[in-house]
Design an enzyme around this catalytic site. Structure first.
Site, PDB file in Angstrom:
ATOM      1  N   THR A 154       0.831  -1.194   0.000  1.00  0.00           N
ATOM      2  CA  THR A 154       0.000   0.000   0.000  1.00  0.00           C
ATOM      3  C   THR A 154       0.869   1.250   0.000  1.00  0.00           C
ATOM      4  OG1 THR A 154      -1.765  -1.148   1.174  1.00  0.00           O
ATOM      5  CG2 THR A 154      -1.694   1.243   1.414  1.00  0.00           C
ATOM      6  N   GLY A 159     -10.486  -3.087   2.349  1.00  0.00           N
ATOM      7  CA  GLY A 159      -9.619  -2.999   3.514  1.00  0.00           C
ATOM      8  C   GLY A 159      -9.726  -1.659   4.214  1.00  0.00           C
ATOM      9  N   GLY A 219      -0.786  -1.934   6.363  1.00  0.00           N
ATOM     10  CA  GLY A 219      -0.668  -3.115   7.207  1.00  0.00           C
ATOM     11  C   GLY A 219      -1.786  -4.105   6.958  1.00  0.00           C
ATOM     12  N   GLY A 223      -5.094  -5.014   6.889  1.00  0.00           N
ATOM     13  CA  GLY A 223      -6.232  -4.109   6.850  1.00  0.00           C
ATOM     14  C   GLY A 223      -7.353  -4.417   7.808  1.00  0.00           C
TER      15      GLY A 223
END
Length: 313
Positions: A180, A210, A232, A234
């Protein structure tokens, strides 16, 4: 520190990233990409560009970079196509825009900005988000143009084994570990903004959403306190409401940014998750904590220098 420091930070995912994960050429290119985008953001901030515009442009650039799990180079869902999430938020008045499970657009953050500017809704998803993008004059693309050979091979491996994986999973191979993306900024006028974009999980169920596009989970900005972008696991970040939690601890408990950010990631860890975040406080303080072996990141320090890093140490 001056009364109104320009600050900026970006991330490209946190996870199991150690010094054996990347070859020298790819590591060097990641550093170059991160630095180049941060330097462009710095120049824009110096020229008086708003924090909101700067974080959008930075995330668009990260969406164009095939190393990261956003836009071009996103991971693929169980149907073998990219489904994209993005959000951004303006700290001046907490206006925000987000899209989820979006297809047919190269820059989901650009569609999220259109949602924000339109002002009628905060979050659009799926076909509705795609239709809205076209109505706003954003050109539709073939999803296939977003797929890299690396991500397709990654999806084939995951699909063959029935595995749904995050870029942060311990068991995944090193080529799966760019994740991400996000950016936070404080502009010349002291205004804050945050933006985040992702392709989510490899081999995820179609329609899975997410934390990234959920305001308060993966993205937050409020001029009174802080701007935050997270990366991270989600589902755990949603359960902990990480981005808002940093704001809440500063606003209601009087915590420092560092204390609030650490406490928020501790909440994630207690739930069994991991990841990181980037955040800038209203006074210009900046933190980039994570509880994984690494996080792709770049930032402008208090003296105006651009730094990049990947590993925890």
């Amino acid at each position: 520190m001056s009364a109104s420091p320009i600050r900026f930070a970006l991330h490209g995912g946190a996870g199991v990233i150690d010094r054996t994960s990347l070859d020298a050429e790819r590591e060097a290119d990641c550093h170059w990409q991160l630095r180049n985008i941060a330097e462009q953001a710095h120049q824009a901030l110096l020229a008086g560009t708003s924090a909101l515009d700067v974080v959008q442009r930075a995330v668009e650039a990260l969406e164009d970079c095939p190393w990261f799990n956003a836009g071009h180079g996103s991971v693929l869902n169980a149907d073998g196509v990219p489904e994209l999430d993005a959000a951004l938020m303006d700290g001046r008045d907490r206006r925000c825009g987000a899209v989820a499970a979006l297809r047919g657009q190269r820059h989901p953050i650009r569609v999220a900005r259109a949602v924000l500017d339109d002002g009628q809704h905060v979050l659009l998803a799926g076909d509705g988000a795609a239709r809205f993008a076209i109505e706003q004059g954003l050109t539709a693309i073939d999803d296939a143009t977003l797929i890299t050979a690396e991500r397709h091979a990654q999806w084939q491996r995951a699909s063959a084994s029935g595995r749904v994986s995050l870029d942060h999973d311990v068991a995944i191979e090193s080529s799966d570990r760019c994740g991400t993306v996000g950016a936070v900024a404080r502009d010349l006028h002291g205004h804050l903004a945050a933006a985040t974009s992702t392709g989510g999980m490899t081999n995820k169920r179609p329609g899975r959403v997410g934390d990234t596009p959920l305001i308060g989970s993966g993205t937050w900005a409020d001029d009174r306190t802080v701007c935050v972008s997270t990366t991270g696991t989600g589902e755990h970040f949603i359960r902990a409401q990480v981005a808002f939690l940093v704001h809440a601890r500063m606003c209601f408990d009087g915590c420092t940014l560092a204390t609030a950010a650490t406490a928020a990631l501790d909440e994630v860890a207690q739930l069994g998750g991991c990841g990181g975040l980037i955040a800038i406080a209203h006074d210009g303080q900046l933190v980039l904590p994570f509880n994984t072996p690494g996080m792709y990141r770049a930032w402008i320090d208090a003296d105006g220098r651009v730094d990049t890093a990947i590993y925890a140490c």
